[in-house]
Structures are given as C-alpha cells and as structure tokens.
Design a protein around this motif. Structure first.
Motif, PDB file in Angstrom:
ATOM      1  N   GLY A  52      29.834   5.504 -11.736  1.00  0.00           N
ATOM      2  CA  GLY A  52      28.513   4.937 -11.523  1.00  0.00           C
ATOM      3  C   GLY A  52      28.425   4.021 -10.316  1.00  0.00           C
ATOM      4  O   GLY A  52      27.560   3.146 -10.246  1.00  0.00           O
ATOM      5  N   ARG A  53      29.322   4.228  -9.341  1.00  0.00           N
ATOM      6  CA  ARG A  53      29.255   3.388  -8.138  1.00  0.00           C
ATOM      7  C   ARG A  53      28.095   3.814  -7.253  1.00  0.00           C
ATOM      8  O   ARG A  53      27.684   4.979  -7.275  1.00  0.00           O
ATOM      9  N   SER A  54      27.594   2.878  -6.486  1.00  0.00           N
ATOM     10  CA  SER A  54      26.540   3.222  -5.530  1.00  0.00           C
ATOM     11  C   SER A  54      27.160   4.078  -4.427  1.00  0.00           C
ATOM     12  O   SER A  54      28.374   4.071  -4.225  1.00  0.00           O
ATOM     13  N   ARG A  55      26.299   4.808  -3.723  1.00  0.00           N
ATOM     14  CA  ARG A  55      26.792   5.670  -2.652  1.00  0.00           C
ATOM     15  C   ARG A  55      27.538   4.863  -1.596  1.00  0.00           C
ATOM     16  O   ARG A  55      28.606   5.262  -1.128  1.00  0.00           O
ATOM     17  N   GLU A  56      26.980   3.698  -1.232  1.00  0.00           N
ATOM     18  CA  GLU A  56      27.613   2.862  -0.196  1.00  0.00           C
ATOM     19  C   GLU A  56      29.008   2.433  -0.630  1.00  0.00           C
ATOM     20  O   GLU A  56      29.973   2.545   0.116  1.00  0.00           O
ATOM     21  N   GLU A  57      29.067   1.937  -1.863  1.00  0.00           N
ATOM     22  CA  GLU A  57      30.345   1.444  -2.367  1.00  0.00           C
ATOM     23  C   GLU A  57      31.369   2.586  -2.447  1.00  0.00           C
ATOM     24  O   GLU A  57      32.524   2.435  -2.016  1.00  0.00           O
ATOM     25  N   ALA A  58      30.916   3.727  -2.968  1.00  0.00           N
ATOM     26  CA  ALA A  58      31.822   4.868  -3.134  1.00  0.00           C
ATOM     27  C   ALA A  58      32.333   5.354  -1.780  1.00  0.00           C
ATOM     28  O   ALA A  58      33.516   5.659  -1.621  1.00  0.00           O
ATOM     29  N   GLU A  59      31.427   5.406  -0.793  1.00  0.00           N
ATOM     30  CA  GLU A  59      31.841   5.917   0.513  1.00  0.00           C
ATOM     31  C   GLU A  59      32.744   4.929   1.236  1.00  0.00           C
ATOM     32  O   GLU A  59      33.683   5.325   1.931  1.00  0.00           O
ATOM     33  N   ALA A  60      32.462   3.639   1.056  1.00  0.00           N
ATOM     34  CA  ALA A  60      33.324   2.631   1.671  1.00  0.00           C
ATOM     35  C   ALA A  60      34.738   2.744   1.108  1.00  0.00           C
ATOM     36  O   ALA A  60      35.739   2.725   1.836  1.00  0.00           O
ATOM     37  N   ARG A  61      34.797   2.903  -0.199  1.00  0.00           N
ATOM     38  CA  ARG A  61      36.092   3.025  -0.858  1.00  0.00           C
ATOM     39  C   ARG A  61      36.801   4.320  -0.455  1.00  0.00           C
ATOM     40  O   ARG A  61      38.008   4.348  -0.234  1.00  0.00           O
ATOM     41  N   ALA A  62      36.006   5.389  -0.339  1.00  0.00           N
ATOM     42  CA  ALA A  62      36.569   6.679   0.076  1.00  0.00           C
ATOM     43  C   ALA A  62      37.189   6.555   1.466  1.00  0.00           C
ATOM     44  O   ALA A  62      38.284   7.046   1.717  1.00  0.00           O
ATOM     45  N   LEU A  63      36.473   5.869   2.358  1.00  0.00           N
ATOM     46  CA  LEU A  63      36.991   5.694   3.721  1.00  0.00           C
ATOM     47  C   LEU A  63      38.308   4.924   3.721  1.00  0.00           C
ATOM     48  O   LEU A  63      39.244   5.274   4.443  1.00  0.00           O
ATOM     49  N   THR A  64      38.357   3.875   2.889  1.00  0.00           N
ATOM     50  CA  THR A  64      39.598   3.097   2.801  1.00  0.00           C
ATOM     51  C   THR A  64      40.747   3.995   2.353  1.00  0.00           C
ATOM     52  O   THR A  64      41.828   4.003   2.959  1.00  0.00           O
ATOM     53  N   LEU A  65      40.492   4.774   1.307  1.00  0.00           N
ATOM     54  CA  LEU A  65      41.554   5.640   0.786  1.00  0.00           C
ATOM     55  C   LEU A  65      41.949   6.716   1.801  1.00  0.00           C
ATOM     56  O   LEU A  65      43.123   7.022   1.966  1.00  0.00           O
ATOM     57  N   LEU A  66      40.952   7.265   2.477  1.00  0.00           N
ATOM     58  CA  LEU A  66      41.262   8.292   3.482  1.00  0.00           C
ATOM     59  C   LEU A  66      42.094   7.701   4.613  1.00  0.00           C
ATOM     60  O   LEU A  66      43.007   8.335   5.138  1.00  0.00           O
ATOM     61  N   GLU A  67      41.780   6.462   4.962  1.00  0.00           N
ATOM     62  CA  GLU A  67      42.560   5.796   6.002  1.00  0.00           C
ATOM     63  C   GLU A  67      44.007   5.653   5.540  1.00  0.00           C
ATOM     64  O   GLU A  67      44.949   5.883   6.280  1.00  0.00           O
ATOM     65  N   ARG A  68      44.141   5.283   4.277  1.00  0.00           N
ATOM     66  CA  ARG A  68      45.487   5.077   3.743  1.00  0.00           C
ATOM     67  C   ARG A  68      46.297   6.364   3.678  1.00  0.00           C
ATOM     68  O   ARG A  68      47.517   6.335   3.733  1.00  0.00           O
ATOM     69  N   VAL A  69      45.648   7.509   3.496  1.00  0.00           N
ATOM     70  CA  VAL A  69      46.417   8.757   3.522  1.00  0.00           C
ATOM     71  C   VAL A  69      46.405   9.370   4.925  1.00  0.00           C
ATOM     72  O   VAL A  69      46.812  10.511   5.116  1.00  0.00           O
TER      73      VAL A  69
END
Lengths: 261, 213
Positions: free
Chosen positions: A126-143
């Motif tokens: 139930g995360r907002s789109r902004e929050e989810a995408e910000a988190r996705a970017l962080t994780l993508l950066e980490r991989v």
C-alpha cells in the motif's frame, strides 16, 4: 563488480522456516515423502540433489505455489496446515513474508524495470507511487542497475534481469527468501554477479533457502546443506563436512557428478 | 457509375455503424465469457464453453433470422438494425472471448507464479499483470476478426438493414438496363478500401509488439 550494498537500506526482520512432515504427490507419483526441515532465522540453507529429487517442489511448498498434501509449513508466526482450507488473507500474509526468485526471472515484460520493482510495493504494501519508486531506485542502485530503471526487462541481460528480480522481491521486505536455481539459466560469468548479490544478502542476515547446483556457493555461503533424492532428505549438515565426507552413497555419487561438470 | 457509387456510399455509414457497434459489444461481452472460461468452478467453465460453441456453431445469418423473425414477445420485436447489431455483437463476444483466451494461453506460467509469489491479489494479477500481456498477443487476431466482421456486416442486408450491399442491390434493381454488375464491383472496392488500413495497422502492431516482448 563492486559489492553492492543492497542491504544497508533494508530493515531485516528475518524469520525462521519450519517444515514438518510435508508430503506431496503429483498423481500417483510421490514427490515429497514426509519431509521435515528447520531453517534458523538469518541462516542460509542450500538444497541440492539430482533433478526430480523434489527440491524445487519443496521450495514451492514454502510459499504455497504448490499445495502440500500433508504436513505444515511455518514462516515466522504464520503456520499453514495441509488439508485445512487456507483463507486468502492467510495465504497473502504468508507470501508477503516470503520472497521468491525463479530460475527464469519472471519479470513483468510490459513494465519498465522501475515499475517491476515499484508496482508490487504499491499493491502489496500500500505504498504511494512516489515512495515505492524512490525505494525501487535505491534497491536498483544497490544491485548496480539504476541506469536500467526506465528500460524494459527485455533490454537487460539475464544476469541483470535476475538481479532486478531479487530487488523486486526485496522491495517487499520479506523475512525469508527462496531461490529456485537462480543461476541455472545464466552463463557462469553472469551468474557470478547474481551470486555476489546473494552473498551480500546472506551476510546481512537474510533467511535464505537456495536450490542450487553451485557447490562453491553452497559451501562458502551455506550454513546448512540438505541433500535430497527421490522425495526424501537423505543427508543434511554442515556443507563443508558433507562435501568432504558424504555419509551416503547417493550423496557421494551426486557430488562427484556435479563436481566433474 | 458515379450515381452507383453515390448510392453505395449512402449505405456506408450503416455498414460502419453495424460493424463498430457489434465489435464494441464483442469487446465488452467477451470479458465475462473469458472470466467464465477461466472460472474456478467447473460447472461455470462447462456452461460458458457450451454457450460459446453454440454461438460459433450456428451461421451468423441464421442467428440474425432467429433474432429478427423468431423473437416476438407480446408486441415486442427487434427492428432490423437492432437485431443485426445485437446478433453480430453476441457472435463477436464469443469469438473475442476465444481470442482473449488464446492470448492468456500463450503467457508463460512463470508470470502467474511470480505474481502469486509476490502476494498480488487475484484481481491485480489478472488485470495488471496477465491481461495487458495477453492483450498484446491477442491484438493481431482481434484486428483480423474486425476485418471479417466488417465483411460479415453485409448479412444485415438480409433482414433489411440498408447498408452497402442493400444499397448496391437496390441500385442494381432500379437500373437493370444500365447498371449490370457494376454496383457490386463498387461495393467490393469500398470494402477492400476499408479493410486495407485495418490490415496495415494490424501488421504494424504485430511487428511492434513482437519487438517489444
């Protein structure tokens, strides 16, 4: 490749996995025969054995992609008992706790890489789109794949797709991760990138069950090794010890076959 | 010949109306049929399968006759246009449900499993993960079906809808001495001209989607 610090942004709340007297048949073929196995929170269990031994089916029973005929599966505080009707809510709660990485990646081809990692967060947590995408970017950066965020998965190599799949699963903050032959579809040099991410995840304390033929990974990263054949666990223990001195003849044959490849 | 063309083009809006309306009914009506085919309840699957096979097993012209001449409830009867649109719409629903189903059938099982493993709900999995991919594979077949529907709309002429074929027939009858077969050649040309853009669009779409997936 730089060791990606995937986990520094993760709050790991790891859980143990308890499998008790699990059985499963496909038609008249008994694939899992009274399997019991315990995975400590934060530990890595490597599951090996010849093809057809039931290791993938066992893994798929943990998040109920397969429905066991008998036995129980417990992840954290969530227990599912075979034979009893499972409420959709309990099923989703269990799957929410368990991340899974497939041999064939199974990214969603109609979504960008970023949406692949963000969309499930929006729907499941139930995360907002902004929050989810910000988190996705962080994780993508980490991989190591932030620059691929706005491309489609088809434009990524197999190794990249698998790392994205790991990021997608981690984004939901699972308390345990299942890996079903994550490098089997990859060239060895590409598989190394994926294994590096998995090593890091293990050292951060994620509970992991890994079906694999990567013996070096199993020995170096695994806390526990489980050898399966014909739907049964034939041997288990410390990976290095089993590999050095297998007690069972079937284990010896399997190990020598794998190591000679 | 100019007069004949004008007469036929007067039937064109009706041809387009019958085609577009019945296709629209099919696009929407195919969805519940598809859900029925994928139902968890065996009885529902069998019932829907039977309905679809029944619809597809009877020629469209027979369906239109049954609707137009066969249904009289009290003083209610379909007028010819409504009968044509409803009849072809129901037939379209059945065919499009099959086309949708075919789109889903080509999806790798892993897509469904990944969605399940992530904990996505049933509706989200179907609507946001599977359907968009299935639609991509189904689009070329949908365009092909639209083409055949455009041509099949001509059978509405048999129950008195004044579309292009009716227009051609009427013109030919009124000008027996001069027109001959010309009105039908003209009608053929108009159908052909209409079908070209759809066919080209379908082929382009197909190529693009192949690249994208």
């Amino acid at each position: 490749m730089n060791a990606p610090l995937i986990t520094s942004s993760l709050e790991l709340a790891t859980a143990g996995v308890e499998i008790s007297h699990l059985s499963k048949s496909f038609g008249s073929h008994l694939v899992l025969d009274d399997i019991s196995m315990s995975v400590e929170p934060g530990s890595v269990t490597a599951l090996i054995g010849p093809s057809g031994s039931g290791k993938s089916t066992l893994l798929r029973c943990v998040n109920l992609l397969e429905t066991p005929d008998a036995g129980t599966v417990t992840v954290g505080s969530q227990t599912i008992t075979a034979g009893q009707p499972v409420k959709d809510r309990d099923l989703l709660a269990l799957r929410r706790q368990v991340g899974m990485v497939f041999q064939s990646f199974n990214l969603f081809p109609h979504f960008s890489v970023l949406r692949n990692v963000a969309f499930p967060q929006e729907r499941v947590l139930g995360r907002s789109r902004e929050e989810a995408e910000a988190r996705a970017l962080t994780l993508l950066e980490r991989v190591g794949l932030k620059e691929k965020a706005h491309q489609h998965p088809a434009r990524c190599s197999g190794g990249q797709q698998q790392r994205i799949a790991i990021a997608r699963a981690l984004a939901l903050e699972p308390s345990a991760m299942l890996f079903d032959e994550p490098t089997s579809a990859l060239d060895p040099e590409v598989g190394v990138e994926v294994l590096a991410v998995m090593r890091e995840l293990a050292s951060a304390g994620m509970t992991m069950i890994v079906v694999t033929h990567e013996m070096q990974f199993a020995r170096e990263v695994g806390d526990h090794l489980v050898v399966m054949a014909d739907g049964r666990i034939i041997e288990e223990g410390v990976p290095a010890e089993i590999m050095a001195a297998p007690k069972e003849e079937r284990t010896r044959r399997f190990l020598s076959a794998v190591l000679e490849r | 010949m100019g007069d004949a063309l004008v007469a036929i083009l007067l039937g064109l809006p009706m041809t387009l109306l019958v085609t577009a309306a019945s296709f629209a009914i099919g696009l929407v009506g195919g969805v519940p049929l598809l859900l029925g085919l994928r139902s968890r309840i065996r009885f529902v699957r069998l019932a829907v399968r039977l309905v679809i096979d029944l619809i597809r097993g009877v020629p469209p012209i027979v369906w239109l006759f049954l609707l137009y001449f066969g249904i009289a409830i009290g003083s209610f009867r379909f007028n010819s246009l409504v009968a044509a649109i409803v009849g072809l719409g129901v037939i379209s629903s059945a065919y499009l449900a099959e086309i949708y189903r075919g789109g889903f059938a080509t999806l790798p099982r892993g897509q469904f499993e990944a969605a399940q493993a992530l904990g996505l709900g049933r509706a989200t999995t179907l609507g946001r993960v599977l359907a968009p991919q299935a639609l991509r594979t189904a689009l070329p077949s949908m365009a092909t079906f639209l083409l055949s529907l455009l041509k099949d709309s001509s059978i509405a002429s048999t129950i008195g809808v004044t579309e292009m074929v009716t227009a051609a027939t009427v013109f030919a009858r009124q000008n027996t001495a001069t027109a001959g077969i010309v009105p039908f050649f003209l009608a053929a040309a108009v159908y052909f001209a209409l079908s070209i853009p759809v066919a080209v669009f379908a082929r382009r779409l197909d190529t693009r989607l192949r690249k994208a997936l």
